[in-house]
Design an enzyme around this catalytic site. Structure first.
Site: not given
Ligand code: LLP
Length: 410
Positions: A270, A272, A309, A339
């Protein structure tokens, strides 16, 4: 040239200058290389060619419809983690018998949708969930194929937020209890216990946790098959990292396949990030150059809401000018307009000195980029552009203010 590189001094994506895309479509802008996505999928798929296998692309990394459809055409399956991703994968043309449905907290509606679709496997993570899947399937007169997600208590040695295989983590059923859960399933008419799965983390650089996970799964699958369960698949999850020092897909396959190769099971995997991560950049424009008390700030028009990230994991994504780099360099932070102090893409970095209005490319933003964007600070989410065979097309338009207020009421 596939992906991103320089031509005549300009940064290009599959030959198309990124400055041109920023001018035509505005910034912040996600740009993906279709050729790079194809190439990484094909390479990953080929790395597992020695065994019967299916690459179930983890849609959470980037669920843009055009990208899912592209991967579907290359023969990918999908790993989905919500009813929304399930619908997106099906709509993009990924057939249900190539889809696995993960997730520690599926709702009744999501379970019903998974059962109705007739998926390759619903990955259950608790006894209660198993009972619910069985009840949903039995009520509709079917039997759902199920795999048990186990937690092997293996340290992926990645960022703590994205390590998932430790016993203290919420994921899966303790591997020591797997047999007991399978035994429990004998009394459940709506499930066929056809596999085991584990996913120990993401952005993994180290082969040891990956190969240990495969060994544990292989041992478990053999013992369950011997106990009479109709095991068909062993799913080793995703997690292969990208960037300097990352394992190649071939090295990854060499780490996980040895215990599985002799067994009569189909291997599911799997990935990604490894498929789309390097195939995308986030383009942002320099708004201001600021200097305060000896410290430089390059203030750009992308913020942590557009690309989370760096703020969330402290992830360092390389940044370079899309145009010809200046010969002068600057020691600087690259910060966004949001902010919060955490809204920084790089700190204390050396960059070619940009000018106001320059376009910068933030690299390796194809995975967990746009999908994690939010409207924080009432900011519209960026557009996404796919470059395909030298032509660029918008695969998701930029949100407008009207999109943000549309769901509001007085
Ligand atoms: N399978 C399962 C069950 C998963 O939970 C994940 C990722 C994958 C596969 C794909 O993992 P990959 O091959 O992409 O490492 N937002 C974080 C990453 C979270 C990953 C969550 N699960 C980040 O930006 O680093």
């Amino acid at each position: 040239m596939t992906g991103f590189g320089r031509r005549d001094g300009l940064l290009v994506c599959d030959g198309v200058p990124l400055e041109t895309l920023a001018r035509d479509h505005g910034t912040p802008l996600y740009v993906y290389s279709g050729a790079a996505i194809d190439e990484s999928f094909r390479r990953f798929d080929a790395a597992f060619a020695a065994v019967p296998h299916l690459v179930c692309y983890a849609a959470k990394a980037n669920s843009a419809r055009a990208i899912l459809a592209r991967l579907a055409r290359l023969g990918a399956g999908a790993d989905v983690v919500s009813g929304g991703e399930l619908r997106a994968a099906l709509a993009a043309g990924i057939s249900p018998e190539r889809i696995v449905f993960s997730g520690v907290g599926k709702t009744d509606d999501e379970i019903a949708a998974g059962v109705a679709a007739g998926l390759l496997a619903i990955h259950v993570e608790s006894v209660r969930e198993l009972e619910k899947v069985s009840a949903a399937a039995a009520a509709s007169g079917t039997v759902a194929r199920v795999a048990l997600r186990v937690n092997p208590d293996i340290d992926a040695r990645s960022h703590p937020h994205i390590s998932t295989g430790l016993s203290e983590n919420k994921f899966g059923v303790d591997i020591a209890r797997a047999r007991e859960v399978f035994e429990r399933s004998r009394a459940l008419p709506g499930v066929r216990m056809a596999g085991v799965q584990a996913h120990v983390g993401s952005q993994i650089f180290d082969e040891a946790p990956l190969s240990r996970t495969a060994c544990e799964l292989a041992t478990l699958a053999v013992s369950l098959a011997a106990a009479g369960f109709p095991i068909e698949t062993v799913d080793v999850g995703g997690g292969l990292g990208i960037g300097d020092g990352a394992l190649t897909p071939e090295a990854y396959a060499a780490a996980v396949l040895p215990p599985l190769r002799p067994l009569p099971f189909r291997v599911l995997v799997e990935p990604g990030r490894a498929i789309v991560g390097r195939a995308g950049v986030l383009l942002t424009r320099v708004l201001y150059l600021k200097r305060e008390r000896e410290k430089n700030f390059v203030v750009v028009d992308a913020g942590m809401n557009d690309f989370l990230r760096p703020a969330l994991y402290g992830a360092a994504h390389a940044i370079e000018p899309a145009g010809r780099p200046s010969d002068e360099s600057v020691f600087t932070d690259v910060v966004g307009p949001v902010c919060e102090t955490g809204d920084a893409f790089l700190r204390d970095a050396v960059l070619p000195l940009p000018r106001e209005g320059d376009v910068l490319a933030i690299h390796d933003a194809g995975a967990y980029g746009h999908v994690m964007a939010s409207n924080y600070n009432f900011r519209p989410r960026p557009a996404e552009v796919l470059v395909d065979g030298g032509a660029a097309r918008v695969i998701r338009r930029r949100e407008a203010h009207e999109d943000l207020v549309r769901l509001e009421a007085e």
